[in-house]
Scaffold this motif. Structure first.
Motif, PDB file in Angstrom:
ATOM      1  N   UNK A 102     -18.158  47.443  51.481  1.00 32.51           N
ATOM      2  CA  UNK A 102     -18.661  47.262  50.145  1.00 32.51           C
ATOM      3  C   UNK A 102     -19.686  47.564  51.191  1.00 32.51           C
ATOM      4  N   UNK A 103     -20.962  49.068  50.874  1.00 36.30           N
ATOM      5  CA  UNK A 103     -22.524  49.079  50.595  1.00 36.30           C
ATOM      6  C   UNK A 103     -22.994  47.780  49.909  1.00 36.30           C
ATOM      7  N   UNK A 104     -24.069  47.946  49.945  1.00 35.44           N
ATOM      8  CA  UNK A 104     -25.084  46.679  49.455  1.00 35.44           C
ATOM      9  C   UNK A 104     -26.442  47.875  49.640  1.00 35.44           C
ATOM     10  N   UNK A 105     -27.059  47.694  47.830  1.00 31.27           N
ATOM     11  CA  UNK A 105     -27.622  49.147  47.660  1.00 31.27           C
ATOM     12  C   UNK A 105     -29.156  48.629  47.946  1.00 31.27           C
ATOM     13  N   UNK A 106     -29.354  47.664  47.056  1.00 32.63           N
ATOM     14  CA  UNK A 106     -30.212  46.439  46.896  1.00 32.63           C
ATOM     15  C   UNK A 106     -30.068  45.041  46.765  1.00 32.63           C
ATOM     16  N   UNK A 107     -30.475  44.475  46.890  1.00 29.26           N
ATOM     17  CA  UNK A 107     -31.127  43.138  47.228  1.00 29.26           C
ATOM     18  C   UNK A 107     -31.042  42.421  45.555  1.00 29.26           C
ATOM     19  N   UNK A 108     -29.633  42.173  44.989  1.00 28.66           N
ATOM     20  CA  UNK A 108     -29.516  41.363  43.351  1.00 28.66           C
ATOM     21  C   UNK A 108     -29.866  40.391  43.974  1.00 28.66           C
ATOM     22  N   UNK A 109     -30.698  39.925  42.686  1.00 33.21           N
ATOM     23  CA  UNK A 109     -30.736  38.578  41.653  1.00 33.21           C
ATOM     24  C   UNK A 109     -28.872  38.045  41.651  1.00 33.21           C
ATOM     25  N   UNK A 110     -28.610  36.840  42.531  1.00 34.91           N
ATOM     26  CA  UNK A 110     -27.392  36.569  42.192  1.00 34.91           C
ATOM     27  C   UNK A 110     -27.024  36.023  40.773  1.00 34.91           C
ATOM     28  N   UNK A 111     -27.120  36.252  39.977  1.00 33.99           N
ATOM     29  CA  UNK A 111     -27.140  35.834  38.758  1.00 33.99           C
ATOM     30  C   UNK A 111     -26.552  37.293  37.708  1.00 33.99           C
ATOM     31  N   UNK A 112     -27.162  38.147  38.732  1.00 31.87           N
ATOM     32  CA  UNK A 112     -26.291  39.762  38.559  1.00 31.87           C
ATOM     33  C   UNK A 112     -25.425  40.496  39.088  1.00 31.87           C
ATOM     34  N   UNK A 113     -24.313  41.023  38.816  1.00 31.91           N
ATOM     35  CA  UNK A 113     -23.845  42.138  40.273  1.00 31.91           C
ATOM     36  C   UNK A 113     -23.071  43.563  39.346  1.00 31.91           C
ATOM     37  N   UNK A 114     -22.813  44.504  40.622  1.00 33.63           N
ATOM     38  CA  UNK A 114     -22.256  45.481  39.798  1.00 33.63           C
ATOM     39  C   UNK A 114     -21.425  46.084  40.943  1.00 33.63           C
ATOM     40  N   UNK A 115     -20.130  46.645  41.337  1.00 27.67           N
ATOM     41  CA  UNK A 115     -19.864  46.425  42.105  1.00 27.67           C
ATOM     42  C   UNK A 115     -18.485  48.042  41.341  1.00 27.67           C
ATOM     43  N   UNK A 116     -18.552  48.700  42.225  1.00 29.22           N
ATOM     44  CA  UNK A 116     -17.909  50.375  41.931  1.00 29.22           C
ATOM     45  C   UNK A 116     -16.584  50.355  43.118  1.00 29.22           C
ATOM     46  N   UNK A 117     -15.293  50.373  42.520  1.00 29.83           N
ATOM     47  CA  UNK A 117     -15.186  51.277  43.313  1.00 29.83           C
ATOM     48  C   UNK A 117     -13.586  52.193  43.506  1.00 29.83           C
ATOM     49  N   UNK A 118     -13.394  52.647  44.528  1.00 31.14           N
ATOM     50  CA  UNK A 118     -12.859  53.695  44.511  1.00 31.14           C
ATOM     51  C   UNK A 118     -11.326  53.926  44.665  1.00 31.14           C
ATOM     52  N   UNK A 119     -10.416  54.261  44.087  1.00 28.69           N
ATOM     53  CA  UNK A 119      -8.958  53.801  44.363  1.00 28.69           C
ATOM     54  C   UNK A 119      -8.141  55.577  44.258  1.00 28.69           C
ATOM     55  N   UNK A 120      -7.259  55.172  45.046  1.00 26.94           N
ATOM     56  CA  UNK A 120      -6.496  56.929  44.912  1.00 26.94           C
ATOM     57  C   UNK A 120      -5.763  56.857  43.794  1.00 26.94           C
ATOM     58  N   UNK A 121      -5.279  57.659  42.838  1.00 19.71           N
ATOM     59  CA  UNK A 121      -4.368  57.378  41.992  1.00 19.71           C
ATOM     60  C   UNK A 121      -3.478  58.316  42.326  1.00 19.71           C
ATOM     61  N   UNK A 122      -2.186  57.829  43.295  1.00 17.86           N
ATOM     62  CA  UNK A 122      -1.334  58.017  43.404  1.00 17.86           C
ATOM     63  C   UNK A 122      -0.226  57.285  43.655  1.00 17.86           C
ATOM     64  N   UNK A 123       0.273  57.349  42.643  1.00 20.92           N
ATOM     65  CA  UNK A 123       1.455  56.025  41.883  1.00 20.92           C
ATOM     66  C   UNK A 123       2.612  56.634  43.345  1.00 20.92           C
ATOM     67  N   UNK A 124       2.876  57.657  43.488  1.00 24.91           N
ATOM     68  CA  UNK A 124       4.389  58.101  44.684  1.00 24.91           C
ATOM     69  C   UNK A 124       4.115  56.978  44.804  1.00 24.91           C
TER      70      UNK A 124
END
Length: 194
Positions: A142-164
């Motif tokens: 979990x990388x924190x880029x800036x100190x956002x107000x606690x009313x809002x947040x954006x989270x970017x996740x990266x996943x591997x699309x390998x269903x096998x």
């Protein structure tokens, strides 16, 4: 194998990367918030090194580690006062990028939280601790880029699309569940996945 071991964790613990050269420590507020949300403990990891020449390098290392232990104790007092169980560790290593990756993989934690900085194009092209951690950590980061107000947040996740591969499916689900868990208390939260 490394891939098979990555989700076998013994306790609900977050690894917080503390930068001894930064006095803002944005990571502390996020550590507190996520630890409370998850009912987790915190392991604060700080990597230090001094290139100062000394007649007794071993003594210099001991003194610097002790000085940073006292500093970390004081820095982490608010988290302890908030009722969170906090441990800390200090590593002496000139290769701090490699050190935090090793700490992430050997900590037994199930999440790493680290502050990051905005970088220009040239900064993005250079080897950074963030990219190295993302590439080599076998737990979510979990990388924190800036100190956002606690009313809002954006989270970017990266996943591997390998269903096998069942391991990747479990990791993907765990990462998305964790992101939703982090966003839960925010009035305005956005989850983005790539």
């Amino acid at each position: 194998s490394r891939k098979r071991q990555m989700w076998k964790r013994d306790r609900n613990m977050i690894l917080g990367i503390i930068d001894a050269k930064n006095d803002k420590h944005r990571v502390l507020k996020r550590l507190e918030r996520v630890a409370k949300l998850r009912g987790a403990e915190i392991l604060a990891h700080c990597c230090i090194f001094s290139g100062t020449r000394s007649q007794d390098q071993d003594e210099l290392r001991k003194v610097e580690i002790e000085r940073h232990k006292l500093w970390l104790d004081k820095l982490l007092e608010p988290l302890k006062a908030a009722g969170i169980k906090v441990e800390h560790q200090i590593a002496w290593d000139a290769e701090w990028r490699d050190n935090i990756c090793t700490a992430a993989n050997e900590s037994g934690c199930d999440l790493v939280i680290k502050a990051t900085k905005r970088k220009g194009l040239t900064g993005r092209l250079r080897k950074s601790s963030d990219w190295q951690l993302l590439r080599t950590a076998n737990i979510p980061v979990f990388l924190i880029k800036r100190q956002e107000p606690f009313e809002s947040a954006k989270v970017l996740v990266a996943v591997k699309a390998d269903r096998s591969d069942e391991t990747y499916l479990k990791m993907n689900n765990s990462i998305i569940d964790l992101a939703n868990e982090i966003l839960k208390p925010y009035k305005q939260g956005e989850l983005h996945a790539v």
